[in-house]
Structure formats: structure tokens, C-alpha cells
Design an enzyme around this catalytic site. Structure first.
Site, PDB file in Angstrom:
ATOM      1  N   GLU A  21       0.820  -1.210   0.000  1.00 52.40           N
ATOM      2  CA  GLU A  21       0.000   0.000   0.000  1.00 52.40           C
ATOM      3  C   GLU A  21       0.858   1.267   0.000  1.00 52.40           C
ATOM      4  O   GLU A  21       0.781   2.106   0.889  1.00 52.40           O
ATOM      5  CB  GLU A  21      -0.996  -0.001   1.172  1.00 52.40           C
ATOM      6  CG  GLU A  21      -2.056  -1.093   1.031  1.00 52.40           C
ATOM      7  CD  GLU A  21      -3.215  -0.959   2.004  1.00 52.40           C
ATOM      8  OE1 GLU A  21      -3.058  -0.242   3.020  1.00 52.40           O
ATOM      9  OE2 GLU A  21      -4.268  -1.561   1.757  1.00 52.40           O
ATOM     10  N   ILE A  80       2.608   1.461  -8.067  1.00 56.61           N
ATOM     11  CA  ILE A  80       1.635   1.348  -6.984  1.00 56.61           C
ATOM     12  C   ILE A  80       1.650  -0.086  -6.477  1.00 56.61           C
ATOM     13  O   ILE A  80       1.423  -1.021  -7.248  1.00 56.61           O
ATOM     14  CB  ILE A  80       0.221   1.742  -7.440  1.00 56.61           C
ATOM     15  CG1 ILE A  80       0.188   3.223  -7.858  1.00 56.61           C
ATOM     16  CG2 ILE A  80      -0.789   1.488  -6.320  1.00 56.61           C
ATOM     17  CD1 ILE A  80      -1.184   3.732  -8.260  1.00 56.61           C
ATOM     18  N   GLU A  81       1.985  -0.231  -5.200  1.00 59.42           N
ATOM     19  CA  GLU A  81       1.987  -1.549  -4.537  1.00 59.42           C
ATOM     20  C   GLU A  81       0.618  -1.718  -3.873  1.00 59.42           C
ATOM     21  O   GLU A  81       0.349  -1.112  -2.828  1.00 59.42           O
ATOM     22  CB  GLU A  81       3.096  -1.613  -3.491  1.00 59.42           C
ATOM     23  CG  GLU A  81       4.506  -1.499  -4.054  1.00 59.42           C
ATOM     24  CD  GLU A  81       5.141  -2.853  -4.321  1.00 59.42           C
ATOM     25  OE1 GLU A  81       4.445  -3.872  -4.133  1.00 59.42           O
ATOM     26  OE2 GLU A  81       6.327  -2.873  -4.710  1.00 59.42           O
ATOM     27  N   VAL A  82      -0.244  -2.527  -4.486  1.00 56.95           N
ATOM     28  CA  VAL A  82      -1.610  -2.688  -3.984  1.00 56.95           C
ATOM     29  C   VAL A  82      -1.657  -3.721  -2.853  1.00 56.95           C
ATOM     30  O   VAL A  82      -0.792  -4.580  -2.751  1.00 56.95           O
ATOM     31  CB  VAL A  82      -2.592  -3.089  -5.103  1.00 56.95           C
ATOM     32  CG1 VAL A  82      -2.539  -2.081  -6.241  1.00 56.95           C
ATOM     33  CG2 VAL A  82      -2.303  -4.484  -5.628  1.00 56.95           C
TER      34      VAL A  82
END
Length: 465
Positions: A289, A352-354
Site C-alpha cells: 500500500e 503502486i503496490e496494492v
């Protein structure tokens, strides 16, 4: 944390010793069997220590100063002996199999072909390369005149699955495509996105690695080339292997490959970027996140950091993710796609690290898939909105041969150089700026050709030389 520097040196020596006699049957990536969580007293120093040990860091919870690692039995024992604070561990045998509702390479290919068939007026599928095992790597172009290259429309790129085990990342890019094509005729905002831009989406870069995940190696990260694989997102040419942000050890999870840009997957994405010259990019990964912007090596910043970092933080705010460089949020990274894109083709790119640490790489599909893609819509829509916001756009007229030999020097009202923007081969330019007054000087080499003073406001302004 480690008690003292001697302990750290002992563990480094242990890893180096293991490497020195590591062959096909020892200390391999496939022998990692323990998933452990480490709590740090000092997060930055703790992450730096972990990176020096060349462990497989799977994700972080920066707020609570926790890092997850996937390690061999020997590595785990060494971490315990050296007093890292391990707060949780479990065997890889206890990890659940990948939820079958996630998409394999064949399933993604079938979905893309069906969407193209049903929406051929705005969606066109392209093969941008092939993997080392011969699988196609696909990109979907979405635009109103989808078969044409319209000089008046700027490009934007979204890509996912550099890393094979990150099965949620293609769900986000598939959702981008589906949202655009299914809402095109009914949603004025979506219609404007599609009519005004050339939108490119690459849902699965690491097709071979993901196929290996589905064959039973659920924690596989790299591609499968050479048998041991390469971390595609350490293989891009810019500053390849220069700041201890990747590994030269073949069985490392961050092995950068034998040469810069050696891998067919990185070549496929590089050729696409060279061809379409996107203004923005988002590369989707999991998990932690966070929103990452260049540069990856410790202490480095982009030349246009006022714009790059402002937009990155706005993206983070839109989805409640923390934003920063890789070295601020995680550790140094070299050979990444976003650093290469920014420096080779002046793209403004983000990772973007989801998903959070509690969800991990492969959370329950029914519970987390829709929540994840819905939450992340605000980020990619923000960039599509930003395509028509503050900045300047235009094209050199026919009196300028070889447009790529020209550049635009951008100076702030205070007279400082903000950017030296290289004109695209087709003569177009799209320069993203914060609001303010700027001087734009068209140059060929050191010679000044023309100059304009322009007040940049909230909407994109067209200027021509």
C-alpha cells in the site's frame, strides 16, 4: 534488530559462503520454505540491513515497522541467532494455494481477445513481444480511432505483473480496460478519457513466471529464463546494477540478469515505451500500500521533482497509500522500469503496490479483488484527469526536419531551468508542469530557434513553434 555490526558481518559472510558453493541443489530460490515477519526498532536501518543480506523481501508495513521475508531454513536460523526480532513465521507448506479465480496467462489472453472482438471500435490488441518460453506479451490500446496513430493525442501507459506471484496486479489493469470499454457509451468522463488520449494497458509482463506460479511454485517472483530466472524489474538499463539495489547472484530474488536489458519481457516494454512515448505510467505491483516515484538509488531525486513528487503524493492521497521514492519507503532499487522510463523517454512514472501486508500477494479473491480494484480506480483516473491539466502541448511544424534533434528548455519565472524536454520523433511534445509562468526556448543543440513566455494555468495549454 541486529545486536551489533559484528553480527551483521557474520550473517553477510554466511550468505556469501552459501553462494560460493550454491549449485542446482543448494540454497536455490525454490528451497525457500519459511515466511517470516521481522519487527524493527529503526525502520530505515532495519530495511538497509535486510537488503545487505540479499533476502527475499516480500512486502512491508512501514507504519508498524515490519518487513516480511521468504527465506531458507539456514537463513531463518541465522536471523534468529543474530537476534532479529521475528514476530511471526510459518512454513511455505502452510501457505494457501493461489485462489483459482485469479487469472493465468491463457485466461488473460482469452479475456483480452474477447474484449477486442466485442469493442473493436475502441479496443485493439497488440503483441509487443514474446517471453523466453515463447508466450505472447499483450498490450491493449484503447482510443476513439484505435487503429490510427493520432499525433494530437498523447499516450498514457498502465502495466502489471513484473513479478509472477503478484496475482492481484493484473486484476487492476484488467479493471482499467473493462471500466473504459464498458462505460464508454454511457459515462461522459470515461468517453472523454478514451476520445482524448491513447491509453495503453499491459496486464501481464511476466507470462512465464506466472505460468510457473500456476504450476505449483506459488511464491515464484522472477521470469524463468536460464532456469533460475531474472527479476525483470531490476533488468532495465538505467543505472543497472549500480547502487546495491539488485543482486548479481543468479538465485537471488532480485537477480538483475546477465546484462542490462537482456530479458525479452523488459525489451517488450522498452520497445512499447519507445514507440508510444507515454506522458504517464503506472506499474502495478503488490503488496505494501505505497506509491513509489523515481529515483530508486538512495539520495537521488528527479530533475522535475516538484511535479513528479506532487502528483505522486496526490495519487497516494486519493487511495490512502503513502508516497515516496523506493529508498525512502523500502530500500534502494536499481534497474527499475520507472527510473528507466523517466530518464530514457521523460515519462512521469509511478509504481503502486496494492494490498496491505495482512492481505499479502494472493488474498482471497472474493473478499479482496473488487475492493482492491475499486479503491485503485481513483489513482488511474487521477492520471487520466492530469493528462488535460496544467502543462503545455504542441507539435513542431513541417519547417523543422528531424524533430527529435530539437529540445525545449523550460525555465521558471525565477529563471531556473526546470527541464530540457526532448521533442518526440513525430514532432509532438507534452510537458507536465505546475501552474506558473514559464519561458519555453526551442533549441537545436546550443542554438536558440524560438522562445515563448507562457502562463500555465489549470488546463493544458496548446503552444506551437
Amino acid at each position: 534488530m541486529i545486536k551489533n555490526i559484528v553480527a551483521l558481518l557474520l550473517l553477510v559472510a554466511f550468505v556469501q559462503s552459501a553462494r560460493s558453493h550454491s549449485g542446482a541443489n543448494h540454497f536455490q530460490e525454490t528451497q525457500r520454505s519459511i515466511y517470516a515477519s521481522i519487527k524493527f526498532e529503526d525502520y530505515p536501518k532495519g530495511m538497509q540491513a535486510i537488503q545487505k543480506l540479499d533476502l527475499d523481501v516480500t512486502g512491508v508495513d512501514k507504519k508498524n515497522k515490519i518487513a516480511d521475508v521468504f527465506v531458507t531454513t539456514e537463513q531463518y536460523k541465522a536471523l534468529k541467532e543474530l537476534n532479529f526480532r521475528i514476530i511471526e513465521n510459518k512454513s511455505s507448506k502452510a501457505l494457501k494455494a493461489v485462489d483459482e479465480k485469479y487469472k493465468s496467462p491463457d485466461e488473460i489472453e482469452a479475456i483480452l481477445k474477447e474484449w477486442e472482438k466485442e469493442n473493436s471500435d475502441i479496443a485493439k490488441l497488440h503483441i509487443i513481444g514474446q517471453s523466453s518460453e515463447g508466450r505472447n506479451i499483450y498490450a491493449m490500446k484503447i482510443s476513439d480511432n484505435v487503429s490510427l496513430k493520432e499525433d494530437g493525442e498523447s499516450a498514457i501507459l498502465f502495466n502489471s505483473m513484473h513479478h509472477a506471484r503478484e496475482v492481484m496486479s493484473p486484476e487492476v489493469t484488467l479493471d482499467i480496460i473493462e471500466s473504459l470499454i464498458t462505460n464508454y457509451k454511457t459515462d461522459a468522463k470515461i468517453k472523454n478519457y478514451v476520445d482524448s488520449n491513447e491509453i495503453w494497458v499491459v496486464p501481464m509482463i511476466n507470462v512465464d513466471g506466472n505460468a510457473k506460479v500456476w504450476s505449483g511454485s506459488s511464491m515464484w517472483r522472477k521470469n524463468t529464463n536460464y532456469g533460475h530466472g531474472v527479476d525483470i524489474n531490476r533488468n532495465y538499463p538505467y543505472l543497472w546494477g549500480t547502487c546495491n539495489g539488485s543482486s548479481g547472484w543468479t538465485w537471488s530474488s532480485t537477480y538483475r540478469g546477465p546484462t542490462a536489458g537482456s530479458e525479452p519481457e523488459s525489451k517488450a516494454l522498452m520497445n512499447l515505451v519507445k514507440t508510444i512515448r507515454p506522458v504517464f505510467n503506472i506499474s502495478y505491483h503488490s503488496y505494501s500500500e505505497i506509491v513509489i516515484y523515481p529515483m530508486g538509488c538512495s539520495g537521488s531525486r528527479t530533475q522535475t521533482k516538484e511535479v513528479v513528487e506532487k502528483i505522486g503524493k496526490e495519487i497516494g492521497e486519493s487511495i490512502q497509500y503513502e508516497a515516496g521514492t523506493a529508498w525512502e519507503l523500502l530500500y534502494s532499487v536499481d534497474g527499475s522500469d520507472i527510473d528507466w522510463m523517466y530518464n530514457a523517454y521523460q515519462v512521469i512514472p509511478y509504481v503502486i503496490e496494492v494490498n496491505s501486508r495482512s492481505q499479502g500477494f494472493q488474498p482471497n479473491y472474493d473478499k479482496w479483488r473488487d475492493k482492491t480494484v475499486q479503491r485503485n480506480r481513483a489513482a488511474w483516473m487521477k492520471l487520466l484527469d492530469r493528462m488535460s491539466q496544467s502543462g503545455v502541448k504542441g507539435q513542431l511544424d513541417a519547417t523543422y526536419p528531424s524533430p527529435e534533434s530539437y529540445q525545449i528548455e523550460v525555465r521558471t519565472e525565477a529563471g531556473e531551468i526546470f527541464q530540457n524536454y526532448r521533442i518526440n520523433p513525430n514532432g509532438t511534445f507534452h510537458i507536465v508542469l505546475n501552474e506558473g509562468k514559464y519561458t519555453f526556448t526551442l533549441k537545436k543543440g546550443r542554438s536558440t530557434v524560438d522562445s515563448k513566455v507562457v502562463s500555465v494555468e489549470s488546463s493544458l495549454k496548446n503552444i506551437n513553434f
